[in-house]
Enzyme design. Sequence first.
Site, mmCIF file in Angstrom:
data_model
loop_
_atom_site.group_PDB
_atom_site.id
_atom_site.type_symbol
_atom_site.label_atom_id
_atom_site.label_comp_id
_atom_site.label_asym_id
_atom_site.label_seq_id
_atom_site.Cartn_x
_atom_site.Cartn_y
_atom_site.Cartn_z
ATOM 1 N N HIS A 1 -25.439 5.924 9.780
ATOM 2 C CA HIS A 1 -24.579 6.809 9.567
ATOM 3 C C HIS A 1 -24.696 7.931 10.389
ATOM 4 O O HIS A 1 -23.844 8.952 10.378
ATOM 5 C CB HIS A 1 -25.095 7.580 8.300
ATOM 6 C CG HIS A 1 -26.317 8.270 8.169
ATOM 7 N ND1 HIS A 1 -26.361 9.313 8.698
ATOM 8 C CD2 HIS A 1 -27.449 7.886 7.951
ATOM 9 C CE1 HIS A 1 -27.692 9.540 8.596
ATOM 10 N NE2 HIS A 1 -28.731 8.719 8.250
ATOM 11 N N HIS B 1 -22.685 4.936 3.421
ATOM 12 C CA HIS B 1 -22.692 6.422 3.461
ATOM 13 C C HIS B 1 -21.552 7.019 3.141
ATOM 14 O O HIS B 1 -20.280 6.297 3.249
ATOM 15 C CB HIS B 1 -23.213 6.946 4.915
ATOM 16 C CG HIS B 1 -23.529 8.380 4.874
ATOM 17 N ND1 HIS B 1 -22.365 9.526 4.669
ATOM 18 C CD2 HIS B 1 -24.726 9.174 4.877
ATOM 19 C CE1 HIS B 1 -23.138 10.588 4.991
ATOM 20 N NE2 HIS B 1 -24.482 10.351 5.076
HETATM 21 C C1 UD1 Z 1 -26.590 14.937 7.375
HETATM 22 C C2 UD1 Z 1 -27.235 15.439 8.237
HETATM 23 C C3 UD1 Z 1 -28.192 14.094 8.999
HETATM 24 C C4 UD1 Z 1 -28.887 13.278 7.807
HETATM 25 C C5 UD1 Z 1 -27.796 12.720 6.890
HETATM 26 C C6 UD1 Z 1 -28.236 12.222 5.784
HETATM 27 C C7 UD1 Z 1 -26.613 17.154 9.539
HETATM 28 C C8 UD1 Z 1 -26.082 17.809 10.633
HETATM 29 N N1 UD1 Z 1 -26.805 15.998 9.383
HETATM 30 O O1 UD1 Z 1 -25.627 13.941 8.114
HETATM 31 O O2 UD1 Z 1 -29.344 14.759 9.549
HETATM 32 O O3 UD1 Z 1 -29.285 11.902 8.421
HETATM 33 O O4 UD1 Z 1 -26.906 14.200 6.375
HETATM 34 O O5 UD1 Z 1 -27.393 11.211 5.009
HETATM 35 O O6 UD1 Z 1 -27.082 18.164 8.822
HETATM 36 N N2 UD1 Z 1 -20.067 13.268 2.181
HETATM 37 C C9 UD1 Z 1 -19.613 13.037 0.815
HETATM 38 N N3 UD1 Z 1 -20.464 13.057 -0.409
HETATM 39 C C10 UD1 Z 1 -21.844 13.117 -0.003
HETATM 40 C C11 UD1 Z 1 -22.157 13.272 1.130
HETATM 41 C C12 UD1 Z 1 -21.301 13.105 2.358
HETATM 42 O O7 UD1 Z 1 -18.215 12.853 0.675
HETATM 43 O O8 UD1 Z 1 -22.430 13.233 -0.906
HETATM 44 C C13 UD1 Z 1 -19.104 13.151 3.302
HETATM 45 C C14 UD1 Z 1 -18.354 14.471 3.214
HETATM 46 O O9 UD1 Z 1 -17.179 13.930 3.726
HETATM 47 C C15 UD1 Z 1 -19.169 15.222 4.441
HETATM 48 C C16 UD1 Z 1 -19.344 13.905 5.488
HETATM 49 O O10 UD1 Z 1 -19.846 12.982 4.490
HETATM 50 O O11 UD1 Z 1 -18.174 16.048 5.210
HETATM 51 C C17 UD1 Z 1 -20.572 14.141 6.361
HETATM 52 O O12 UD1 Z 1 -21.432 14.900 5.883
HETATM 53 P P1 UD1 Z 1 -22.448 15.636 6.668
HETATM 54 O O13 UD1 Z 1 -23.736 16.450 5.653
HETATM 55 O O14 UD1 Z 1 -21.698 16.789 7.554
HETATM 56 O O15 UD1 Z 1 -23.338 14.966 7.544
HETATM 57 P P2 UD1 Z 1 -24.188 13.366 7.727
HETATM 58 O O16 UD1 Z 1 -23.502 12.378 8.353
HETATM 59 O O17 UD1 Z 1 -24.271 13.135 6.012
HETATM 60 N N1 UDP Z 2 -31.309 5.855 0.384
HETATM 61 C C1 UDP Z 2 -30.944 5.786 -0.703
HETATM 62 N N2 UDP Z 2 -29.749 5.363 -1.005
HETATM 63 C C2 UDP Z 2 -29.097 4.714 -0.318
HETATM 64 C C3 UDP Z 2 -29.367 5.013 1.180
HETATM 65 C C4 UDP Z 2 -30.621 5.578 1.754
HETATM 66 O O1 UDP Z 2 -31.652 6.409 -1.754
HETATM 67 O O2 UDP Z 2 -27.938 3.942 -0.605
HETATM 68 C C5 UDP Z 2 -32.777 6.709 0.863
HETATM 69 C C6 UDP Z 2 -33.683 6.225 1.851
HETATM 70 O O3 UDP Z 2 -34.375 5.004 1.237
HETATM 71 C C7 UDP Z 2 -34.445 7.269 2.410
HETATM 72 C C8 UDP Z 2 -33.287 8.135 2.411
HETATM 73 O O4 UDP Z 2 -32.079 7.974 1.559
HETATM 74 O O5 UDP Z 2 -35.402 7.556 1.405
HETATM 75 C C9 UDP Z 2 -32.763 8.137 3.865
HETATM 76 O O6 UDP Z 2 -31.618 9.097 3.766
HETATM 77 P P1 UDP Z 2 -30.529 9.152 5.017
HETATM 78 O O7 UDP Z 2 -30.547 7.801 5.610
HETATM 79 O O8 UDP Z 2 -29.081 9.510 4.272
HETATM 80 O O9 UDP Z 2 -30.887 10.088 5.854
HETATM 81 P P2 UDP Z 2 -32.084 10.145 7.201
HETATM 82 O O10 UDP Z 2 -33.261 9.709 6.781
HETATM 83 O O11 UDP Z 2 -31.356 9.451 8.293
HETATM 84 O O12 UDP Z 2 -32.188 11.515 7.503
#
Ligand code: UD1
Ligand code: UDP
Length: 372
Positions: free
Chosen positions: A207, A240
């Site tokens: 992601h 994601h």
């Molecule tokens: C964010 C964090 C990243 C972390 C990741 C965990 C930043 C810059 N990045 O990245 O460090 O590893 O979260 O997953 O803070 N969305 C939904 N529903 C949700 C979540 C996300 O629809 O519950 C979609 C939305 O369209 C949103 C997009 O995902 O705009 C991106 O979410 P965003 O928090 O900006 O970035 P991540 O790639 O999730």
């Molecule tokens: N995770 C989860 N469900 C999923 C994918 C990941 O519960 O479908 C958990 C995973 O086990 C870990 C955390 O989410 O604890 C990692 O989150 P993510 O990969 O979004 O972020 P990162 O660790 O890269 O910041």
Amino acid sequence: MKVMSVFGTRPEAIKMCPLILELQKHSEIESVVCLTGQHREMLHQVMKIFKIEAQYDLNIMQPKQTLTTIAVRILEKFEEVLKMEKPDIVLVHGDTSTSFLAALAAFYQQISVGHVEAGLRTYDKYSPFPEEMNRSLIGKIADLHFAPTQNNKNNLEKENIINNVYVTGNTVIDTFQTTVKEGYQYKDSDLQKIDFSDKRCILMTAHRRENLGQPLVNICRAVKRMVEEYSDIEVVYPVHMNPAVRDTAAEILGNMDRVHLIHPLDVEDMHNLMSKSYFVMTDSGGLQEEAPACGVPVLVLRTETERPEAVEAGTVKVVGVEEENIYKEAKVLLTEKDSYHQMAHAVNPYGDGHSSGRIVKHILEWHKEISR
Ligand code: UD1
Ligand code: UDP
């Protein structure tokens, strides 16, 4: 003392919830939780598991949000909460936009900041992007630093951050110890339908912002080749919710029998599936900590890692984002038993599952010290 924990994404929630449960055990602490809502569904999934109610939700998420929109919305909205609540300390986690902006907003109000999961570094400011910069800047702002490992503490020392730095382990191990259970039954209906008998399960997630576009295309193509070549593997990819991730995954892997593109799993399903997987392919930070703890090899779909501990122990391998190399390294794990067994041993440099207790103890001591 009033402790305000603020977080907004799935991984922060998974690693902050055990700490909040620990804060709640102390009558001398008033624990207040503020969600930024940087994530929505993926965040609430975690809150439900831990049964934690937040007092505030800034609800900032927008589809396809940019770093700038996240920043502006958090700074403005969190300032209002800080002015109202006036906590003694704000706790932030790791390296997300939520964490950096919440720390910055607290600094502007001259409120102390505690950084949970401090001191992770790649020393490449664009990778992971923007997380490496976020965590470096939080390190500058924070008054208390909770480093998971001695290596993380050493990183802070190199930046002259030496006061109030504590090695506590990682709270993810606190969570992990309570989620993985013998005889666990999956809740997710898609997961229940997969027949794993005589099959090897490969769990994948991808992601990261720097992997969107061509790197994610390369990763998906490598997985496609693996599935076409090996008839005894089932790839489970909880995708994601970012549309930029979902579109690429669906386009390349959408119509394959043994590739399961499913919704994000709740953390109990996820941890139990991980513990039964043959290996994990991921660009996630958290998975690099969790999978080694249960002896499951990890191929890291990135060019670097801020978590060298399990790489040194041989359970994690950084394989980059080129199709050929990912495919080649996966093939080694699928065909060479010795190489597989060398990687498949339990490694847990991230603590004993009591990190939250240590963090709370240090916060209380700090507060006693500054109140004298
Ligand atoms: C964010 C964090 C990243 C972390 C990741 C965990 C930043 C810059 N990045 O990245 O460090 O590893 O979260 O997953 O803070 N969305 C939904 N529903 C949700 C979540 C996300 O629809 O519950 C979609 C939305 O369209 C949103 C997009 O995902 O705009 C991106 O979410 P965003 O928090 O900006 O970035 P991540 O790639 O999730
Ligand atoms: N995770 C989860 N469900 C999923 C994918 C990941 O519960 O479908 C958990 C995973 O086990 C870990 C955390 O989410 O604890 C990692 O989150 P993510 O990969 O979004 O972020 P990162 O660790 O890269 O910041």
